[in-house]
Design a protein around this motif. Sequence first.
Motif, mmCIF file in Angstrom:
data_model
loop_
_atom_site.group_PDB
_atom_site.id
_atom_site.type_symbol
_atom_site.label_atom_id
_atom_site.label_comp_id
_atom_site.label_asym_id
_atom_site.label_seq_id
_atom_site.Cartn_x
_atom_site.Cartn_y
_atom_site.Cartn_z
ATOM 1 N N TYR A 100 -2.334 7.087 4.695
ATOM 2 C CA TYR A 100 -2.223 6.727 6.097
ATOM 3 C C TYR A 100 -1.060 7.486 6.708
ATOM 4 C CZ TYR A 100 -5.158 2.868 4.694
ATOM 5 O OH TYR A 100 -6.178 2.122 4.199
ATOM 6 N N SER A 101 -1.085 7.613 7.990
ATOM 7 C CA SER A 101 0.004 8.256 8.715
ATOM 8 C C SER A 101 0.516 7.301 9.771
ATOM 9 C CB SER A 101 -0.479 9.547 9.371
ATOM 10 O OG SER A 101 0.529 10.057 10.206
ATOM 11 N N GLN A 161 -2.813 -0.155 10.476
ATOM 12 C CA GLN A 161 -3.632 -0.472 9.320
ATOM 13 C C GLN A 161 -2.802 -0.553 8.045
ATOM 14 O OE1 GLN A 161 -6.887 2.204 8.836
ATOM 15 N NE2 GLN A 161 -8.024 0.811 7.567
ATOM 16 N N GLY A 162 -1.969 0.435 7.783
ATOM 17 C CA GLY A 162 -1.098 0.411 6.614
ATOM 18 C C GLY A 162 -1.840 0.449 5.299
ATOM 19 N N LYS A 208 4.773 6.632 -4.274
ATOM 20 C CA LYS A 208 3.759 6.036 -3.413
ATOM 21 C C LYS A 208 4.249 4.697 -2.853
ATOM 22 C CE LYS A 208 -0.441 8.098 -4.964
ATOM 23 N NZ LYS A 208 -0.585 8.672 -3.649
ATOM 24 N N LEU A 209 4.928 3.914 -3.692
ATOM 25 C CA LEU A 209 5.465 2.638 -3.230
ATOM 26 C C LEU A 209 6.546 2.850 -2.181
ATOM 27 C CD1 LEU A 209 5.606 0.782 -6.644
ATOM 28 C CD2 LEU A 209 4.185 0.161 -4.670
ATOM 29 N N GLU A 210 7.354 3.882 -2.353
ATOM 30 C CA GLU A 210 8.383 4.201 -1.364
ATOM 31 C C GLU A 210 7.727 4.606 -0.039
ATOM 32 O OE1 GLU A 210 12.157 4.327 0.016
ATOM 33 O OE2 GLU A 210 11.594 3.723 -1.996
ATOM 34 N N PHE A 211 6.670 5.383 -0.117
ATOM 35 C CA PHE A 211 5.927 5.796 1.068
ATOM 36 C C PHE A 211 5.336 4.592 1.797
ATOM 37 C CE2 PHE A 211 1.688 6.721 2.824
ATOM 38 C CZ PHE A 211 2.020 7.617 3.824
ATOM 39 N N ALA A 212 4.889 3.605 1.038
ATOM 40 C CA ALA A 212 4.244 2.433 1.623
ATOM 41 C C ALA A 212 5.198 1.608 2.486
ATOM 42 C CB ALA A 212 3.651 1.554 0.523
ATOM 43 N N LYS A 272 10.558 7.354 6.503
ATOM 44 C CA LYS A 272 11.975 7.379 6.155
ATOM 45 C C LYS A 272 12.683 8.328 7.115
ATOM 46 C CE LYS A 272 13.001 9.444 2.308
ATOM 47 N NZ LYS A 272 13.313 9.830 0.930
ATOM 48 N N VAL A 273 13.719 7.850 7.768
ATOM 49 C CA VAL A 273 14.473 8.679 8.690
ATOM 50 C C VAL A 273 15.313 9.659 7.865
ATOM 51 C CG1 VAL A 273 16.240 8.717 10.488
ATOM 52 C CG2 VAL A 273 14.570 6.853 10.404
#
Length: 102
Positions: A8-9, A16-17, A88-92, A96-97
Amino acid sequence: MTFYYKTYSWANNSSQGISEETKKTWEFFADKKNWRIVQLPNGFYQTECQSLNADGTPSGEWTDITRRETIESAEAAIDGSIEHYNKKLEFAKGPKVVKTFE
């Protein structure tokens, strides 16, 4: 075992996430206790991960993932998979700024 996931973006303000089920699956695969290495009769080492039941609990069955020549390279493959799922969990968690401007 084949895994399917959808990316997702947040750039398009999507609400949606990533589903909780997907996050739980990634957390399961990111935990090293759910992995093992077995030696095959031909001398190679096989990495295996526990399978999940439909309700998200470990099934007790093991699914082969990769085969390597040495136990060190098999463990490195597991560590790489764990790192992959942790990313992937970090992306979820959302974007991230990395830099701000004034």
